[in-house]
Design a protein around this motif. Structure first.
Motif, PDB file in Angstrom:
ATOM      1  N   SER A  26      71.413  66.829  62.174  1.00 39.88           N
ATOM      2  CA  SER A  26      72.816  67.226  62.253  1.00 39.88           C
ATOM      3  C   SER A  26      73.517  67.033  60.917  1.00 39.88           C
ATOM      4  O   SER A  26      74.296  67.890  60.479  1.00 39.88           O
ATOM      5  N   ALA A  27      73.230  65.895  60.257  1.00 39.62           N
ATOM      6  CA  ALA A  27      73.854  65.634  58.956  1.00 39.62           C
ATOM      7  C   ALA A  27      73.436  66.687  57.943  1.00 39.62           C
ATOM      8  O   ALA A  27      74.262  67.192  57.165  1.00 39.62           O
ATOM      9  N   LEU A  47      75.258  70.018  58.791  1.00 39.54           N
ATOM     10  CA  LEU A  47      76.709  70.033  58.585  1.00 39.54           C
ATOM     11  C   LEU A  47      77.110  69.760  57.139  1.00 39.54           C
ATOM     12  O   LEU A  47      78.072  70.345  56.636  1.00 39.54           O
ATOM     13  N   LEU A  48      76.377  68.859  56.450  1.00 35.39           N
ATOM     14  CA  LEU A  48      76.752  68.498  55.086  1.00 35.39           C
ATOM     15  C   LEU A  48      76.173  69.435  54.044  1.00 35.39           C
ATOM     16  O   LEU A  48      76.803  69.679  53.005  1.00 35.39           O
ATOM     17  N   ALA A  49      74.981  69.941  54.294  1.00 30.17           N
ATOM     18  CA  ALA A  49      74.313  70.746  53.265  1.00 30.17           C
ATOM     19  C   ALA A  49      73.755  72.050  53.810  1.00 30.17           C
ATOM     20  O   ALA A  49      72.912  72.670  53.192  1.00 30.17           O
ATOM     21  N   ASP A  67      77.583  77.095  52.920  1.00 29.93           N
ATOM     22  CA  ASP A  67      78.734  77.888  53.311  1.00 29.93           C
ATOM     23  C   ASP A  67      78.392  79.374  53.311  1.00 29.93           C
ATOM     24  O   ASP A  67      78.974  80.161  54.037  1.00 29.93           O
ATOM     25  N   LEU A 127      70.128  70.593  49.402  1.00 35.13           N
ATOM     26  CA  LEU A 127      71.448  70.474  48.789  1.00 35.13           C
ATOM     27  C   LEU A 127      71.770  71.640  47.862  1.00 35.13           C
ATOM     28  O   LEU A 127      72.678  71.547  47.049  1.00 35.13           O
ATOM     29  N   ILE A 134      75.326  72.730  47.716  1.00 30.45           N
ATOM     30  CA  ILE A 134      76.307  71.782  47.196  1.00 30.45           C
ATOM     31  C   ILE A 134      76.113  71.591  45.699  1.00 30.45           C
ATOM     32  O   ILE A 134      77.070  71.597  44.924  1.00 30.45           O
ATOM     33  N   PHE A 157      66.615  65.661  57.348  1.00 26.15           N
ATOM     34  CA  PHE A 157      67.853  66.079  56.676  1.00 26.15           C
ATOM     35  C   PHE A 157      67.651  67.425  55.984  1.00 26.15           C
ATOM     36  O   PHE A 157      68.463  68.347  56.122  1.00 26.15           O
ATOM     37  N   ALA A 216      69.334  71.147  56.940  1.00 26.07           N
ATOM     38  CA  ALA A 216      70.078  71.912  55.949  1.00 26.07           C
ATOM     39  C   ALA A 216      69.478  73.291  55.737  1.00 26.07           C
ATOM     40  O   ALA A 216      70.190  74.279  55.551  1.00 26.07           O
ATOM     41  N   THR A 228      83.034  77.047  60.486  1.00 24.45           N
ATOM     42  CA  THR A 228      82.677  75.683  60.881  1.00 24.45           C
ATOM     43  C   THR A 228      82.186  75.626  62.322  1.00 24.45           C
ATOM     44  O   THR A 228      81.220  74.922  62.638  1.00 24.45           O
TER      45      THR A 228
END
Length: 494
Positions: A110-111, A114-116, A119, A256, A259, A317, A321, A351
């Motif tokens: 999930s992290a 949502l974080l990486a 978009d 990542l 990001i 993770f 992503a 989102t």
């Protein structure tokens, strides 16, 4: 005096109650899978309702609601199937319990999503189908729906039969099938499809060869030396540093990349710095952890457990992503097409769409993940922390090498190929030792043949099932997608 007839009645009643309790227990056991199906159905309905609430005023909201349900269904299947590749080796090596593995995977998947998760995602064709061929009428929306539905159905079937497959390849097959159904065979870039087909062979071979090479190195430098603990104090920190460097590079490149935008050289430099820091930190930690351990293989397993757990978390993770787009990319494209009245090769993922993907992966993992986790971790070949560590390191390093070479590879195939590589290497090693012993002490041929058969350390039935599922994934998803596309066209009045 007690009435013997009354005693007999109570005895009969007790037996009947005992039978009823057994029937009840059997019913609960049989109904357990239905609970997971019910919760999954509820999640799909909630995803559709959220889409309705947020986009109900948008023209073509019906298509968005249906696509949200299909995206949620796909996310559930990714969690049920793909996550096993990250957590299976750690569970099979007894470094993590099943509950611990599910908890860590759910959090880090999930992290990562949502974080990486990114978009902006290339959602339409992944270079497989020319976008212009899907630009007329509702064909684009129906093609994306057909691709999502077919990929989810195929991954669901693969999970049911116990075969870890590539969800990326399932989506690729879905897009290809819908593109052919919408615009004919000329719409497909067959060069790209050829490269993807080549990855069926390249991915597991690279993963298996590297995992086997790492296990051979660990045996040579740590396991089969006189002072195992002294050797472990030297080489385990080095292996931790290599793992950290590999994951540092892997996360920058794969997890990542939305990001931090860096090239391959920059990612390698960041990974090297992370690896050096990890090696320096691991030297005193391993020295302290190894103090008082006996000079035996069982002690070595202790030193590999924590690094193995950390590597499984990092893999989850990066997977969250990287692969969340398989579930929500087509959904985001449909949302954009309905809201903007046009299609684009790249779209911004809202989102709420990303949340559906992230939560769906976690829910699917919790409900249905244990089956594939056991398959990868326990049922292909026997793993311990050293072997599982080699598989995890292989997954990270092979993806980096393939990215550098420009090869399209599947992380699923690499990880499972690593498990096969470790198992087949152990078979080869045991066969070699058996031959050496036989040369020293000859035995009748039939006894020697029986001993070799007993030393098969990889289950052939699982090997053949998984390979067949890999080969069939793209064409099966393509056929399902084409049929889904024609069905949608008929039902929705194309």
């Amino acid at each position: 005096m007690s009435d013997p007839n009354a005693s007999s009645q109570w005895s009969t009643l007790d037996k009947d109650l005992n039978r009823l309790s057994r029937v009840e227990a059997a019913t609960i056991y049989a109904a357990r899978p239905l609970v997971g199906v019910g919760i999954s159905l509820l999640f799909v309905i909630v995803a559709a309702l959220i889409a309705l609430l947020l986009t109900g005023q948008t023209p073509g909201a019906f298509f968005i609601v249906v696509a949200a349900a299909l995206g949620a269904y796909m996310a559930l299947n990714i969690g049920a199937n793909d996550v096993a590749n990250n957590m299976g080796p750690a569970v099979g090596a007894n470094a993590l319990s099943m509950a611990g593995a599910i908890a860590i995977a759910a959090i880090f998947e999930s992290a990562g999503a949502l974080l990486a998760g990114g978009d902006v995602v290339n959602t339409i064709s992944k270079g497989i189908v020319a976008p212009s061929s899907l630009a007329s009428g509702h064909s684009f929306v129906w093609a994306m729906m057909a691709a999502l539905l077919s990929a989810a159905l195929w991954v669901n079937l693969a999970t049911w039969i116990g075969a870890p497959v590539s969800t990326t390849h399932a989506v690729v097959g879905g897009v290809m099938g819908a593109g052919i159904a919408a615009a004919g065979f000329s719409a497909v870039d067959w060069g790209t499809m050829g490269a993807i087909a080549a990855s069926w062979v390249i991915s597991p071979l690279l993963g298996g060869v590297f995992a086997a090479a790492m296990l051979a190195f660990v045996k040579w430098r740590v396991i089969y030396v006189e002072d195992k603990i002294a050797a472990a104090r030297v080489w385990v920190p080095v292996l931790i540093g290599v793992m950290a460097a590999a994951f540092g590079t892997y996360l920058v490149m794969k997890g990542l990349k939305h990001i931090i935008s860096v090239g391959f050289g920059g990612a390698l430099l960041i990974g090297a710095i992370v690896g050096l820091m990890a090696w320096l930190a691991a030297v005193p930690l391993i020295r302290a952890q190894s103090r008082g351990l006996e000079n035996r293989n069982r002690s070595l397993k202790v030193l590999f457990q924590v690094p193995l757990v950390v590597s499984a978390a990092l893999l989850s993770f990066a997977h969250g992503a990287n692969d969340v787009a398989n579930a929500v990319g087509p959904l985001a494209a449909i949302v954009y097409a309905q809201q903007a009245g046009a299609m684009a090769t790249e779209v911004v993922i809202p989102t709420w769409v990303m949340l559906i993907g992230a939560l769906g992966i976690s829910v699917g993992l919790v409900l249905f993940g244990p089956k594939l986790i056991r398959m990868v971790g326990n049922q292909i070949t026997k793993l311990n922390p050293m072997r599982a560590y080699c598989v995890a390191l292989s997954a990270a390093v092979t993806v980096i090498a393939a990215s550098w070479l420009g090869l399209p590879v599947s992380s699923t195939h690499i990880a499972v190929g690593g498990v096969f590589g470790v198992g087949f290497y152990r078979e080869w090693y045991m066969e070699r030792r058996t031959r050496q012993i036989a040369e020293a002490r000859p035995r009748p041929p039939h006894i020697a043949a029986q001993e070799r058969q007993r030393r098969k350390l990889v289950r052939r039935s699982h090997f053949l099932t998984i390979i067949a599922a890999w080969v069939v994934t793209v064409p099966a998803a393509a056929i399902l997608s084409a049929l889904s596309f024609f069905g949608l066209t008929l039902v929705l009045g194309g």
